[in-house]
Every structure is written in C-alpha cells, then in structure tokens.
Design a protein around this motif. Structure first.
Motif, PDB file in Angstrom:
ATOM      1  N   PHE A 233     -20.704  18.554 -33.555  1.00 36.27           N
ATOM      2  CA  PHE A 233     -19.582  17.584 -33.616  1.00 36.27           C
ATOM      3  C   PHE A 233     -20.073  16.267 -33.260  1.00 36.27           C
ATOM      4  CE2 PHE A 233     -17.387  21.649 -33.525  1.00 36.27           C
ATOM      5  CZ  PHE A 233     -16.590  21.396 -34.561  1.00 36.27           C
ATOM      6  N   LEU A 234     -20.676  15.899 -32.620  1.00 38.22           N
ATOM      7  CA  LEU A 234     -21.274  14.595 -32.353  1.00 38.22           C
ATOM      8  C   LEU A 234     -22.020  14.063 -33.347  1.00 38.22           C
ATOM      9  CD1 LEU A 234     -21.508  12.417 -29.822  1.00 38.22           C
ATOM     10  CD2 LEU A 234     -23.958  13.441 -29.356  1.00 38.22           C
ATOM     11  N   ASP A 235     -22.736  14.941 -33.892  1.00 36.84           N
ATOM     12  CA  ASP A 235     -23.464  14.315 -35.289  1.00 36.84           C
ATOM     13  C   ASP A 235     -22.406  13.900 -36.300  1.00 36.84           C
ATOM     14  OD1 ASP A 235     -25.813  14.794 -34.118  1.00 36.84           O
ATOM     15  OD2 ASP A 235     -26.355  16.693 -35.099  1.00 36.84           O
ATOM     16  N   MET A 236     -21.409  14.831 -36.572  1.00 37.75           N
ATOM     17  CA  MET A 236     -20.287  14.569 -37.575  1.00 37.75           C
ATOM     18  C   MET A 236     -19.761  13.283 -37.560  1.00 37.75           C
ATOM     19  SD  MET A 236     -19.134  17.524 -39.614  1.00 37.75           S
ATOM     20  CE  MET A 236     -17.463  17.484 -39.725  1.00 37.75           C
ATOM     21  N   MET A 237     -19.306  13.112 -35.951  1.00 34.27           N
ATOM     22  CA  MET A 237     -18.823  11.679 -35.697  1.00 34.27           C
ATOM     23  C   MET A 237     -19.640  10.333 -35.901  1.00 34.27           C
ATOM     24  SD  MET A 237     -16.881  10.729 -31.996  1.00 34.27           S
ATOM     25  CE  MET A 237     -18.452  10.234 -31.280  1.00 34.27           C
ATOM     26  N   HIS A 238     -20.951  10.626 -35.561  1.00 28.09           N
ATOM     27  CA  HIS A 238     -21.780   9.438 -35.698  1.00 28.09           C
ATOM     28  C   HIS A 238     -21.871   9.072 -37.134  1.00 28.09           C
ATOM     29  CE1 HIS A 238     -24.021   9.908 -31.702  1.00 28.09           C
ATOM     30  NE2 HIS A 238     -22.910   9.232 -31.462  1.00 28.09           N
ATOM     31  N   GLN A 239     -21.867  10.396 -38.065  1.00 28.73           N
ATOM     32  CA  GLN A 239     -21.874   9.877 -39.419  1.00 28.73           C
ATOM     33  C   GLN A 239     -20.593   9.413 -40.036  1.00 28.73           C
ATOM     34  OE1 GLN A 239     -22.898  14.018 -40.845  1.00 28.73           O
ATOM     35  NE2 GLN A 239     -24.905  13.888 -40.318  1.00 28.73           N
ATOM     36  N   GLY A 240     -19.545   9.472 -39.280  1.00 36.85           N
ATOM     37  CA  GLY A 240     -18.482   8.998 -39.889  1.00 36.85           C
ATOM     38  C   GLY A 240     -17.308  10.057 -40.718  1.00 36.85           C
ATOM     39  N   ALA A 241     -17.966  11.417 -40.496  1.00 43.20           N
ATOM     40  CA  ALA A 241     -17.227  12.433 -41.096  1.00 43.20           C
ATOM     41  C   ALA A 241     -15.657  12.924 -40.248  1.00 43.20           C
ATOM     42  CB  ALA A 241     -17.989  13.766 -40.974  1.00 43.20           C
ATOM     43  N   THR A 242     -15.800  12.234 -39.079  1.00 45.47           N
ATOM     44  CA  THR A 242     -14.494  12.486 -38.303  1.00 45.47           C
ATOM     45  C   THR A 242     -13.912  11.170 -37.790  1.00 45.47           C
ATOM     46  OG1 THR A 242     -15.517  12.817 -36.145  1.00 45.47           O
ATOM     47  CG2 THR A 242     -15.558  14.844 -37.645  1.00 45.47           C
ATOM     48  N   PRO A 243     -12.955  11.431 -37.232  1.00 48.46           N
ATOM     49  CA  PRO A 243     -12.362  10.166 -36.757  1.00 48.46           C
ATOM     50  C   PRO A 243     -13.212   9.807 -35.313  1.00 48.46           C
ATOM     51  CG  PRO A 243     -10.560  11.904 -37.170  1.00 48.46           C
ATOM     52  CD  PRO A 243     -11.682  12.529 -37.093  1.00 48.46           C
ATOM     53  N   PRO A 244     -12.903   8.545 -34.792  1.00 51.90           N
ATOM     54  CA  PRO A 244     -13.531   8.269 -33.502  1.00 51.90           C
ATOM     55  C   PRO A 244     -12.921   9.315 -32.308  1.00 51.90           C
ATOM     56  CG  PRO A 244     -12.094   6.758 -34.098  1.00 51.90           C
ATOM     57  CD  PRO A 244     -12.037   7.615 -35.290  1.00 51.90           C
ATOM     58  N   ALA A 245     -13.908   9.239 -31.399  1.00 51.02           N
ATOM     59  CA  ALA A 245     -13.653  10.028 -30.148  1.00 51.02           C
ATOM     60  C   ALA A 245     -12.127   9.939 -29.674  1.00 51.02           C
ATOM     61  CB  ALA A 245     -14.437   9.930 -29.048  1.00 51.02           C
ATOM     62  N   SER A 246     -11.611   8.681 -29.458  1.00 50.61           N
ATOM     63  CA  SER A 246     -10.115   8.510 -29.074  1.00 50.61           C
ATOM     64  C   SER A 246      -9.246   8.862 -29.871  1.00 50.61           C
ATOM     65  CB  SER A 246     -10.013   6.785 -28.957  1.00 50.61           C
ATOM     66  OG  SER A 246     -10.222   6.361 -30.252  1.00 50.61           O
TER      67      SER A 246
END
Length: 427
Positions: A233-246
């Motif tokens: 999930f960290l990789d997904m977020m870094h790629q922009g595949a998910t919303p930001p953590a907040s």
C-alpha cells in the motif's frame, strides 16, 4: 398488530433505560412466564430494518411454539459489548445472544456459551459451520454469510477509459496497474481506496499461507506477512494509485454512506458483500462486486471464504437449552424466517434456503447473492475464530497502517510492533 406492539414496547424500553440490554426479562431468569411458559431473553444489535424483521421472526416462532415466549432487547453496536460483558459477569447473561466473530472466543473460552451441536447445520457449507467452532465445541451458529469483495464503480472506469478486469484471473500486480491507470485518467478521483480491516489483511494473510488468528487462538501470521502488506500500500500511494495518507485515514473514520466509495472519489475499494446494497444506493452508481486479486491469477489461490456476518449464540447458564436451540434452528432453517429477513444479515447460511431466497431478489441484492454463489467452488478453509483479545485487532491494524502511510514508521518496523502489540492483547 403483535409485531407493531412489540416494536413500540422495545423502543419505549430502550428510551427509558438509556442503555442497551438493560434489565432484560426477569421472567427469563426464573424460567417462568405466569402461565408456565418458557421465557427466553434474546439480545441483538442492528438497524431499524433488522429490528422490524427480527420482531416478525419472533412472532412467527411464538405462533409455531405457543409454549415459548421470546423476551427481546435490541440496540446499536456501541455499548452492546460492554453491557453484555457486565451482565455475563453478574450471572445474568441473556439466553440467546447475537454474537460477532471478534467476541466469540472471548465468551466461548471462558465457558460462557452453550455448545449448539443440536442445531441442524446439515445444509451449511463446512466452512460456514467451522467459523463458529472453537476447540470447545460449536458456540456460534451463522445467521448470515458475507464475503470480501472489491466494489468497483463502472462509471469511473468508463470515464477513465479503462476496461473492467477479469476478476477470476487478475493478480495484485494487475490491481496495482489498473488502479494507477484509473488515477492517471480521472479528475478528482483515484483508482483504489484504502482497505477495510481486518478484511484486507485477512485476505492477504490467507494468500500467504497464514491467518490473523490460528486454530489454537494465537496469532496466525509472522511479521514478514504484515510487512509485505504495508509495503504494497505504501508503494501504491507513492505511485499515485491511491489518495494521500490524510484522505485515506479520514475515509476510515466516516460511515459507509459518507465514504469515498459513495462520493465517487475511488473506483475500487474492498468491502464486505452485504454492504454492497447500501453502498450502491448511496453512491447512485451500479457498483460491481469483483473478486479479490490473487498472487498467481488463479481464482482458488485468492483463498475466498464465507465470513459469518454474525452468529446466534446461547448462554451456557440458560435453564432452557433445548428451547434455545429450537429457536436458533427456526431462525436459520425455516423458510418463514428467511422470507422475513431475506438478505438483511447477509445471505442465509442454509444452502437450500439461500437458493430459494435468491429467486426472489433483484437489483443489488441479487448481485450479492450471485457473487456469494459464484465463490462457492473456489472457497478456501474457514477463517479461524479470532483469538481472545482479538476484538482489539482492527484498531491496532488501522493504527499501524496509518503509521506506515504517514511514513512515521517503515513497513518492517510497523509490522514488528503490530505483531508484538497483538500478541500482548491475547489472553
């Protein structure tokens, strides 16, 4: 009219008490109802629709069994478990208890629950029966089945120009790539949302040969499994595949009807299948129920399982074990009860009843029924009953997931710390 009077009486009782499960039926404690009837106390949580359905089921049961009276109390999830624990400790446990898997072992391993081996489960899948079984016996009878599903918004797929995946062959790599492609082609929306817990981690663990808890009531995974989950999930977020953590953290704190699924801000997000109906209605989109991805692309390797949406359990101290099991048997095996509750608690666990109900469903409810049926040939083993102390696992998992996404901890450190904390919760 009996049901209407009953609902009015229950609602008034709750308003007067201000607490769930208050003073539930003194008559049930001495086993008498003035005319020699057996009186059984029954407690549950749920929505207004569930309360109404349950009232009608009780009326039907009492009509079929005039010597038994059900004394009901109901309310919401909040406060239910604290009050049930207090009553059980005081030796005042209700005869019949709507039970959740997170608490089943908490009560079963303390000897507080009746062995329900006399309830007919011959039309249940083995995995459905086993989900209510501990080493001490069968302590929970499933009253509705769910399964993990990825709810996909076809409107967002169409806007992004992305084809809906073949969910019988896709892998986690495919999921990651599709989510990224969706995010890149959507304005103000993302391909994937955060994962509901413990649904997400249980799915991941099962596909890696592990479980959240094992059959012995201990942790069923090693930190390396959690590390790989967090890293994904960290990789997904870094790629922009998910919303930001907040945004993902905030999404976990709102009710489903205010989630990013219903507001059209994520194209895919895991939920339990019984939530699909309300989420479809709230979103205004014709949401699709997709299978979870697997490591290999083989449908069986996705290790799906039927989760009990909830159980019926009974107090080990009940003075009327036969009548208690008679009521539970009616609830899960009678056509009359099934036609009242339909899919409100999930799909019926009795396969014959489920087939009958499916013929009467339409729209989102029919989609859920068809999804549940499609998984049957690929089911993996039952998910073991959560460890004692496992009721804290979802909160712990969410917290460490946040630590990783906000990059306050590495996936490895978070996995190790989460494993230690969960172990410390087990009693």
């Amino acid at each position: 009219m009996a049901t209407q009077r009953r609902v009015i009486r229950w609602t008034a009782g709750l308003a007067a008490a201000g607490l769930l499960l208050s003073a539930c039926g003194a008559e049930a404690d001495n086993g008498g109802g003035g005319d020699g009837d057996v009186v059984l106390s029954f407690v549950w949580w749920g929505s207004d629709a569930r309360h109404q359905n349950t009232a009608e089921i009780i009326d039907a049961f009492e009509e079929a069994h005039p010597g038994i009276t059900i004394d009901p109390t109901y309310g919401e999830w909040d406060g239910y478990w604290d009050t049930l624990a207090t009553r059980t400790a005081a030796g005042d446990s209700p005869d019949i208890i709507q039970m959740d898997e997170l608490y089943l072992r908490e009560y079963a391993d303390r000897g507080a629950l009746l062995d329900l081996s006399d309830v007919d489960v011959s039309q249940f899948e083995d995995t459905v029966v086993d989900s209510g079984r501990t080493e001490g016996g069968l302590h929970g009878i499933t009253i509705g089945i769910n399964a993990a599903t990825l709810l996909a918004n076809p409107d967002l797929f169409e806007q992004a120009g992305v084809e809906m995946p073949d969910d019988t062959t896709w892998t986690w790599d495919d999921y990651q790539q599709i989510a990224l492609e969706l995010s890149e082609n959507l304005d103000g929306a993302w391909g994937s949302g955060n994962f509901d817990e413990t649904l997400g981690f249980q799915t991941w663990a099962r596909q890696h040969g592990a479980h959240l808890s094992n059959e012995e009531g201990q942790l069923g995974f090693e930190p390396e499994v959690a590390e790989s989950y967090f890293q994904f999930f960290l990789d997904m977020m870094h790629q922009g595949a998910t919303p930001p953590a907040s945004a993902m953290s905030e999404d976990q704190a709102v009710s489903p009807d205010q989630s990013m699924t219903t507001t059209g801000q994520v194209a895919m997000r895991p939920w339990w299948s019984n939530q699909a109906v309300a989420l479809t209605q709230s979103s205004g989109a014709d949401l699709e129920l997709l299978r979870m991805p697997s490591i290999t692309g083989n449908a069986q390797d996705a290790a799906p399982w039927y989760k009990s949406s909830m159980f019926l359990s009974a107090s080990a101290g009940t003075e009327h074990p036969e009548e208690v099991q008679l009521f539970i048997n009616f609830f899960v095996n009678s056509e009359e009860a099934a036609r009242i509750d339909m899919a409100e608690r999930g799909m019926p666990p009795n396969a014959e009843i489920r087939e009958m109900i499916t013929e009467e469903l339409e729209g989102p409810q029919l989609k859920v029924a068809e999804y549940i049926e499609a998984l049957a040939q690929d089911l993996g083993p039952a998910e073991p009953v959560p460890a004692m102390g496992g009721s804290m696992f979802p909160d712990i998992l969410y917290r460490y997931h946040d630590e990783v996404l906000f990059e306050r901890m590495s996936p490895a450190d978070a996995a190790e710390a989460m494993h230690r904390e969960m172990e410390a919760e087990i009693r």
